[in-house]
Scaffold this motif. Structure first.
Motif, PDB file in Angstrom:
ATOM      1  N   GLY A 171     -18.969  -1.175 -28.627  1.00 13.59           N
ATOM      2  CA  GLY A 171     -20.265  -0.658 -29.020  1.00 13.59           C
ATOM      3  C   GLY A 171     -20.221   0.335 -30.161  1.00 13.59           C
ATOM      4  O   GLY A 171     -21.270   0.696 -30.707  1.00 13.59           O
ATOM      5  N   GLY A 172     -19.031   0.764 -30.535  1.00 14.81           N
ATOM      6  CA  GLY A 172     -18.879   1.715 -31.608  1.00 14.81           C
ATOM      7  C   GLY A 172     -18.997   1.077 -32.975  1.00 14.81           C
ATOM      8  O   GLY A 172     -19.198  -0.133 -33.108  1.00 14.81           O
ATOM      9  N   ARG A 195     -24.287  -7.962 -36.921  1.00 14.35           N
ATOM     10  CA  ARG A 195     -23.510  -6.775 -36.572  1.00 14.35           C
ATOM     11  C   ARG A 195     -22.781  -6.183 -37.776  1.00 14.35           C
ATOM     12  O   ARG A 195     -22.611  -4.968 -37.844  1.00 14.35           O
ATOM     13  N   PHE A 196     -22.344  -7.041 -38.689  1.00 14.02           N
ATOM     14  CA  PHE A 196     -21.579  -6.598 -39.849  1.00 14.02           C
ATOM     15  C   PHE A 196     -22.412  -6.739 -41.119  1.00 14.02           C
ATOM     16  O   PHE A 196     -23.233  -7.655 -41.244  1.00 14.02           O
ATOM     17  N   THR A 197     -22.181  -5.853 -42.071  1.00  8.68           N
ATOM     18  CA  THR A 197     -22.854  -5.910 -43.357  1.00  8.68           C
ATOM     19  C   THR A 197     -21.845  -5.680 -44.471  1.00  8.68           C
ATOM     20  O   THR A 197     -21.117  -4.684 -44.454  1.00  8.68           O
ATOM     21  N   GLU A 200     -19.534  -2.697 -43.180  1.00 10.63           N
ATOM     22  CA  GLU A 200     -20.097  -1.888 -42.107  1.00 10.63           C
ATOM     23  C   GLU A 200     -20.088  -2.721 -40.836  1.00 10.63           C
ATOM     24  O   GLU A 200     -20.658  -3.809 -40.804  1.00 10.63           O
ATOM     25  N   MET A 201     -19.438  -2.218 -39.809  1.00  6.20           N
ATOM     26  CA  MET A 201     -19.293  -2.944 -38.558  1.00  6.20           C
ATOM     27  C   MET A 201     -19.943  -2.143 -37.441  1.00  6.20           C
ATOM     28  O   MET A 201     -19.546  -1.008 -37.175  1.00  6.20           O
ATOM     29  N   ASN A 202     -20.923  -2.736 -36.799  1.00  3.97           N
ATOM     30  CA  ASN A 202     -21.636  -2.107 -35.697  1.00  3.97           C
ATOM     31  C   ASN A 202     -21.491  -2.943 -34.435  1.00  3.97           C
ATOM     32  O   ASN A 202     -21.140  -4.116 -34.482  1.00  3.97           O
ATOM     33  N   SER A 203     -21.777  -2.323 -33.303  1.00  6.47           N
ATOM     34  CA  SER A 203     -21.706  -3.000 -32.007  1.00  6.47           C
ATOM     35  C   SER A 203     -20.386  -3.729 -31.832  1.00  6.47           C
ATOM     36  O   SER A 203     -20.337  -4.899 -31.445  1.00  6.47           O
ATOM     37  N   LEU A 204     -19.317  -3.035 -32.107  1.00  4.55           N
ATOM     38  CA  LEU A 204     -17.993  -3.654 -32.072  1.00  4.55           C
ATOM     39  C   LEU A 204     -17.617  -4.108 -30.673  1.00  4.55           C
ATOM     40  O   LEU A 204     -17.967  -3.473 -29.678  1.00  4.55           O
ATOM     41  N   THR A 207      -6.154  -3.116 -42.961  1.00  3.75           N
ATOM     42  CA  THR A 207      -6.414  -1.931 -42.161  1.00  3.75           C
ATOM     43  C   THR A 207      -6.711  -2.377 -40.735  1.00  3.75           C
ATOM     44  O   THR A 207      -7.463  -3.321 -40.510  1.00  3.75           O
ATOM     45  N   GLN A 208      -6.084  -1.718 -39.773  1.00  3.60           N
ATOM     46  CA  GLN A 208      -6.161  -2.150 -38.381  1.00  3.60           C
ATOM     47  C   GLN A 208      -7.438  -1.653 -37.723  1.00  3.60           C
ATOM     48  O   GLN A 208      -7.806  -0.482 -37.833  1.00  3.60           O
ATOM     49  N   VAL A 209      -8.095  -2.562 -37.007  1.00  5.92           N
ATOM     50  CA  VAL A 209      -9.264  -2.236 -36.191  1.00  5.92           C
ATOM     51  C   VAL A 209      -8.943  -2.601 -34.752  1.00  5.92           C
ATOM     52  O   VAL A 209      -8.584  -3.741 -34.468  1.00  5.92           O
ATOM     53  N   THR A 210      -9.064  -1.639 -33.864  1.00  8.82           N
ATOM     54  CA  THR A 210      -8.809  -1.870 -32.450  1.00  8.82           C
ATOM     55  C   THR A 210     -10.026  -1.419 -31.652  1.00  8.82           C
ATOM     56  O   THR A 210     -10.460  -0.273 -31.761  1.00  8.82           O
ATOM     57  N   VAL A 211     -10.561  -2.327 -30.853  1.00  5.25           N
ATOM     58  CA  VAL A 211     -11.753  -2.052 -30.060  1.00  5.25           C
ATOM     59  C   VAL A 211     -11.395  -2.184 -28.588  1.00  5.25           C
ATOM     60  O   VAL A 211     -10.980  -3.253 -28.136  1.00  5.25           O
TER      61      VAL A 211
END
Length: 123
Positions: free
Chosen positions: A15-16, A66-68, A81-85, A117-121
């Motif tokens: 959600g972040g 969710r993404f822009t 821009e990433m929302n509601s991950l 770049t690493q994204v961890t949810v």
């Protein structure tokens, strides 16, 4: 040669939000499209979003709503821009530049790549 450097990744809860940035070392007048791919361990690299020079946007079904994707030409920077991950968004995210007009769904046709770049949810 064009060098790309991504930043903005990190670890967030479901959600972040995160905003990824990709800064190019120089402008390239041959650039046809810029975009974001992602790749999780053991999986194929997949297209997330692209932005053509004339402003056309593409989003993977998983990213729509969710993404822009956007850019700041003055700063020579591309954003995601990433929302509601969601946990399934966890991956290494890569910025890319294409000079030849695609096909952009195929990562082998992109001219330059950043280091990622690493994204961890977390759930």
């Amino acid at each position: 040669q064009v060098e790309l450097e991504e930043s903005g990744g990190g670890s967030v809860q479901s959600g972040g939000s995160l905003r990824l940035s990709c800064t190019a070392s120089r402008n390239n007048d041959r650039t046809s499209c810029m975009g974001w791919y992602r790749q999780a361990p053991g999986k194929e690299r997949e297209r997330v979003a692209t932005l053509t020079g004339d402003g056309r946007e593409y989003y993977a079904d998983s990213a729509k709503g969710r993404f822009t994707i956007s850019k700041d030409s003055a700063k020579n920077t591309l954003y995601l821009e990433m929302n509601s991950l969601k946990p399934e968004d966890t991956a290494m995210y890569y910025c890319a530049v294409d000079q030849y007009g695609g096909p952009w769904y195929d990562p082998t046709f992109w001219s330059y790549w950043g280091q990622g770049t690493q994204v961890t949810v977390s759930s």
